[in-house]
Design a protein around this motif. Structure first.
Motif, PDB file in Angstrom:
ATOM      1  N   ALA A 206       0.808  -1.227   0.000  1.00 19.24           N
ATOM      2  CA  ALA A 206       0.000   0.000   0.000  1.00 19.24           C
ATOM      3  C   ALA A 206       0.837   1.270   0.000  1.00 19.24           C
ATOM      4  O   ALA A 206       0.292   2.364  -0.151  1.00 19.24           O
ATOM      5  CB  ALA A 206      -0.940   0.010   1.204  1.00 19.24           C
ATOM      6  N   GLY A 207       2.148   1.148   0.189  1.00 16.19           N
ATOM      7  CA  GLY A 207       3.001   2.332   0.285  1.00 16.19           C
ATOM      8  C   GLY A 207       3.129   2.816   1.713  1.00 16.19           C
ATOM      9  O   GLY A 207       4.222   3.062   2.212  1.00 16.19           O
ATOM     10  N   PHE A 208       1.998   2.920   2.399  1.00 16.14           N
ATOM     11  CA  PHE A 208       1.995   3.342   3.800  1.00 16.14           C
ATOM     12  C   PHE A 208       0.731   2.808   4.445  1.00 16.14           C
ATOM     13  O   PHE A 208      -0.279   2.545   3.791  1.00 16.14           O
ATOM     14  CB  PHE A 208       2.048   4.876   3.911  1.00 16.14           C
ATOM     15  N   THR A 209       0.778   2.621   5.754  1.00 16.63           N
ATOM     16  CA  THR A 209      -0.390   2.181   6.516  1.00 16.63           C
ATOM     17  C   THR A 209      -0.533   3.077   7.725  1.00 16.63           C
ATOM     18  O   THR A 209       0.213   2.956   8.704  1.00 16.63           O
ATOM     19  CB  THR A 209      -0.297   0.682   6.893  1.00 16.63           C
ATOM     20  N   LEU A 229      -6.722  -7.989  -3.881  1.00 14.88           N
ATOM     21  CA  LEU A 229      -6.690  -8.067  -5.337  1.00 14.88           C
ATOM     22  C   LEU A 229      -6.133  -6.767  -5.884  1.00 14.88           C
ATOM     23  O   LEU A 229      -6.481  -5.681  -5.405  1.00 14.88           O
ATOM     24  CB  LEU A 229      -8.101  -8.323  -5.880  1.00 14.88           C
ATOM     25  N   PRO A 230      -5.243  -6.847  -6.883  1.00 15.80           N
ATOM     26  CA  PRO A 230      -4.517  -5.635  -7.304  1.00 15.80           C
ATOM     27  C   PRO A 230      -5.397  -4.515  -7.831  1.00 15.80           C
ATOM     28  O   PRO A 230      -5.111  -3.344  -7.601  1.00 15.80           O
ATOM     29  CB  PRO A 230      -3.552  -6.163  -8.384  1.00 15.80           C
ATOM     30  N   VAL A 231      -6.464  -4.836  -8.551  1.00 11.70           N
ATOM     31  CA  VAL A 231      -7.316  -3.790  -9.101  1.00 11.70           C
ATOM     32  C   VAL A 231      -8.166  -3.183  -7.989  1.00 11.70           C
ATOM     33  O   VAL A 231      -8.953  -3.863  -7.337  1.00 11.70           O
ATOM     34  CB  VAL A 231      -8.231  -4.348 -10.212  1.00 11.70           C
ATOM     35  N   GLY A 232      -7.956  -1.903  -7.736  1.00  9.08           N
ATOM     36  CA  GLY A 232      -8.743  -1.206  -6.729  1.00  9.08           C
ATOM     37  C   GLY A 232      -8.264  -1.374  -5.297  1.00  9.08           C
ATOM     38  O   GLY A 232      -8.954  -0.933  -4.373  1.00  9.08           O
ATOM     39  N   PHE A 233      -7.105  -1.968  -5.088  1.00 10.44           N
ATOM     40  CA  PHE A 233      -6.632  -2.219  -3.716  1.00 10.44           C
ATOM     41  C   PHE A 233      -6.508  -0.928  -2.913  1.00 10.44           C
ATOM     42  O   PHE A 233      -7.063  -0.800  -1.821  1.00 10.44           O
ATOM     43  CB  PHE A 233      -5.297  -2.962  -3.763  1.00 10.44           C
ATOM     44  N   GLN A 234      -5.780   0.036  -3.446  1.00  8.31           N
ATOM     45  CA  GLN A 234      -5.571   1.280  -2.713  1.00  8.31           C
ATOM     46  C   GLN A 234      -6.892   2.027  -2.499  1.00  8.31           C
ATOM     47  O   GLN A 234      -7.142   2.590  -1.430  1.00  8.31           O
ATOM     48  CB  GLN A 234      -4.602   2.181  -3.493  1.00  8.31           C
ATOM     49  N   GLU A 235      -7.748   1.999  -3.519  1.00 12.20           N
ATOM     50  CA  GLU A 235      -9.023   2.690  -3.408  1.00 12.20           C
ATOM     51  C   GLU A 235      -9.898   2.080  -2.319  1.00 12.20           C
ATOM     52  O   GLU A 235     -10.625   2.793  -1.626  1.00 12.20           O
ATOM     53  CB  GLU A 235      -9.755   2.655  -4.756  1.00 12.20           C
ATOM     54  N   ARG A 236      -9.847   0.767  -2.160  1.00 14.45           N
ATOM     55  CA  ARG A 236     -10.647   0.104  -1.120  1.00 14.45           C
ATOM     56  C   ARG A 236     -10.312   0.645   0.260  1.00 14.45           C
ATOM     57  O   ARG A 236     -11.173   0.772   1.123  1.00 14.45           O
ATOM     58  CB  ARG A 236     -10.414  -1.407  -1.138  1.00 14.45           C
ATOM     59  N   LEU A 237      -9.044   0.928   0.487  1.00 18.70           N
ATOM     60  CA  LEU A 237      -8.616   1.392   1.809  1.00 18.70           C
ATOM     61  C   LEU A 237      -9.299   2.709   2.165  1.00 18.70           C
ATOM     62  O   LEU A 237      -9.716   2.911   3.308  1.00 18.70           O
ATOM     63  CB  LEU A 237      -7.096   1.556   1.837  1.00 18.70           C
ATOM     64  N   SER A 303       2.868  15.080  -5.582  1.00 23.12           N
ATOM     65  CA  SER A 303       2.207  15.550  -4.365  1.00 23.12           C
ATOM     66  C   SER A 303       1.641  14.381  -3.576  1.00 23.12           C
ATOM     67  O   SER A 303       1.191  13.373  -4.141  1.00 23.12           O
ATOM     68  CB  SER A 303       1.079  16.514  -4.735  1.00 23.12           C
ATOM     69  N   VAL A 304       1.626  14.543  -2.265  1.00 25.64           N
ATOM     70  CA  VAL A 304       1.009  13.538  -1.406  1.00 25.64           C
ATOM     71  C   VAL A 304      -0.460  13.362  -1.751  1.00 25.64           C
ATOM     72  O   VAL A 304      -1.034  12.278  -1.583  1.00 25.64           O
ATOM     73  CB  VAL A 304       1.197  13.931   0.083  1.00 25.64           C
ATOM     74  N   TRP A 305      -1.088  14.411  -2.280  1.00 27.10           N
ATOM     75  CA  TRP A 305      -2.510  14.352  -2.613  1.00 27.10           C
ATOM     76  C   TRP A 305      -2.787  13.493  -3.843  1.00 27.10           C
ATOM     77  O   TRP A 305      -3.937  13.149  -4.117  1.00 27.10           O
ATOM     78  CB  TRP A 305      -3.049  15.770  -2.817  1.00 27.10           C
ATOM     79  N   GLY A 306      -1.746  13.124  -4.569  1.00 27.59           N
ATOM     80  CA  GLY A 306      -1.910  12.261  -5.726  1.00 27.59           C
ATOM     81  C   GLY A 306      -1.785  10.786  -5.421  1.00 27.59           C
ATOM     82  O   GLY A 306      -2.022   9.939  -6.304  1.00 27.59           O
ATOM     83  N   LEU A 307      -1.416  10.428  -4.190  1.00 25.07           N
ATOM     84  CA  LEU A 307      -1.314   9.021  -3.817  1.00 25.07           C
ATOM     85  C   LEU A 307      -2.694   8.371  -3.888  1.00 25.07           C
ATOM     86  O   LEU A 307      -3.700   8.988  -3.489  1.00 25.07           O
ATOM     87  CB  LEU A 307      -0.739   8.895  -2.406  1.00 25.07           C
ATOM     88  N   PRO A 308      -2.791   7.127  -4.386  1.00 29.31           N
ATOM     89  CA  PRO A 308      -4.108   6.520  -4.625  1.00 29.31           C
ATOM     90  C   PRO A 308      -5.037   6.502  -3.418  1.00 29.31           C
ATOM     91  O   PRO A 308      -6.231   6.804  -3.563  1.00 29.31           O
ATOM     92  CB  PRO A 308      -3.758   5.101  -5.081  1.00 29.31           C
ATOM     93  N   GLN A 309      -4.518   6.161  -2.230  1.00 29.28           N
ATOM     94  CA  GLN A 309      -5.380   6.177  -1.042  1.00 29.28           C
ATOM     95  C   GLN A 309      -5.955   7.565  -0.808  1.00 29.28           C
ATOM     96  O   GLN A 309      -7.154   7.741  -0.554  1.00 29.28           O
ATOM     97  CB  GLN A 309      -4.597   5.766   0.214  1.00 29.28           C
ATOM     98  N   ILE A 310      -5.076   8.557  -0.885  1.00 28.57           N
ATOM     99  CA  ILE A 310      -5.480   9.930  -0.596  1.00 28.57           C
ATOM    100  C   ILE A 310      -6.394  10.461  -1.692  1.00 28.57           C
ATOM    101  O   ILE A 310      -7.423  11.101  -1.411  1.00 28.57           O
ATOM    102  CB  ILE A 310      -4.237  10.839  -0.447  1.00 28.57           C
ATOM    103  N   ALA A 311      -6.035  10.200  -2.939  1.00 26.90           N
ATOM    104  CA  ALA A 311      -6.831  10.710  -4.054  1.00 26.90           C
ATOM    105  C   ALA A 311      -8.256  10.160  -4.019  1.00 26.90           C
ATOM    106  O   ALA A 311      -9.219  10.891  -4.291  1.00 26.90           O
ATOM    107  CB  ALA A 311      -6.155  10.355  -5.379  1.00 26.90           C
TER     108      ALA A 311
END
Length: 344
Positions: A206-209, A229-237, A303-311
């Motif tokens: 995830a890059g970070f937790t 599952l790789p598709v949508g993993f970061q978004e799920r968080l 930018s940190v705001w572009g990270l998938p979890q954050i975005a």
């Protein structure tokens, strides 16, 4: 409810409880009272800007060594993190107990002890610590190995391993990346205030937790197994925050993993605590601190705001959407100007 005291736990371990006492992944008890999924009701975000407290505890980021409870109270006060808490409220502590590895892989026992005592000083008498460890792991054994069970129970809190707690289905919007129905532990609807206790760590997938990801322990095991599952993993968080939004996040950065993670990695001394009521604001501050401590460019130069979890959290309007929405206040930092310049 599956509330365990220390004597009952030790007796159970001594008796060698097997599969019938420790449900396997996906075998959480079925809901007994709610037969139909609850309709989706998104959590409202707090008013912006989001306040984040940053307090130095020890070197290198903290100006000097100081008592943990003092730093904890200060950090929470900087963001008014307990402003809605009242005597008589029932509080749930959600630690990070994904494994049996010691802090910072999991929440620190001394932080749990000091937080419980701080809450009791404010007139809170009903406190429970609850979590569900990772796939194929036994939560009670992880709690015992890390010292978290003893820390919580000796300080006067009840302890729940969510394998033993009923879970209720909730319907999420179709555009999320989770399976439906989504299940949450019923204890969430039976408490008045939830405090999430992540630690400062990188994560090899995830890059970070940090704050957003710490709510994974409140997701049912079927969905949690599917989560990676790789598709949508970061978004799920980020999407967990649609239905699970703790009232306060306390990010323990006295130590940190600055590579690898979540259970092991290169260790760095941080000497800092971060607190806030907005998981997005806490996470952007946490990511910048990880990079400052040597985690490299988690943002890949962007930018940190572009990270998938954050975005994804920004897209869902979970909390802050840019640095103008984050108000960081700090105390007792070794290099206050240099550290504060990270946030904006």
């Amino acid at each position: 409810m599956g509330v365990w005291n220390r004597r009952a736990f030790l007796k159970g371990v001594g008796a060698g409880l097997l599969h019938q006492a420790f449900p396997m992944p996906g075998e959480e008890p079925e809901p007994q009272a709610k037969s139909h999924p609850e309709p989706f009701v998104p959590k409202r975000r707090s008013p912006l800007p989001s306040r984040v407290g940053v307090s130095g505890v020890s070197k290198p980021l903290g100006a000097s060594s100081r008592p943990l409870r003092e730093a904890l109270a200060e950090c929470i006060g900087l963001c008014d993190g307990l402003g809605h808490l009242r005597p008589g409220h029932r509080v749930l502590l959600k630690p990070a107990i994904n494994s049996s590895k010691p802090y910072p892989a999991t929440t620190s026992p001394d932080l749990v002890s000091e937080l419980i005592l701080l809450l009791k000083d404010r007139g809170i008498r009903s406190i429970v610590m609850a979590d569900r460890s990772g796939v194929w792991r036994d939560t009670l054994k992880c709690m015992n190995a890390t010292g978290l069970f003893e820390a919580a129970s000796k300080s006067g809190a009840d302890v729940i391993a969510l394998e033993f707690s009923p879970w209720d289905p909730v319907i999420l919007p179709e555009e999320t990346h989770w399976l439906s129905p989504f299940k949450l532990p019923r204890i969430l609807s039976e408490v008045d205030f939830v405090i999430s206790l992540p630690t400062l760590r990188t994560h090899f997938l995830a890059g970070f937790t940090l704050a957003l990801k710490n709510s994974v322990g409140l997701v049912d095991m079927l969905n949690r197994t599917h989560m990676h599952l790789p598709v949508g993993f970061q978004e799920r968080l980020a999407e967990i925050a649609l239905v699970v939004r703790p009232d306060l996040f306390i990010l323990d950065g006295r130590k940190a993993f600055v590579d690898g993670g979540p259970d092991k990695g290169r260790l760095a001394e941080g000497g800092i605590l971060v607190a806030g009521t907005d998981p997005v604001a806490v996470d952007v501050v946490g990511v910048e601190l990880l990079q400052y401590l040597g985690a490299g460019k988690l943002t890949a130069g962007g930018s940190v705001w572009g990270l998938p979890q954050i975005a994804r959290a920004v897209e869902l309007k979970i909390g802050a959407e840019k640095w103008d929405h984050v108000k960081v206040e700090s105390r007792h930092l070794a290099k206050p100007k240099e550290i504060m310049e990270l946030f904006g």
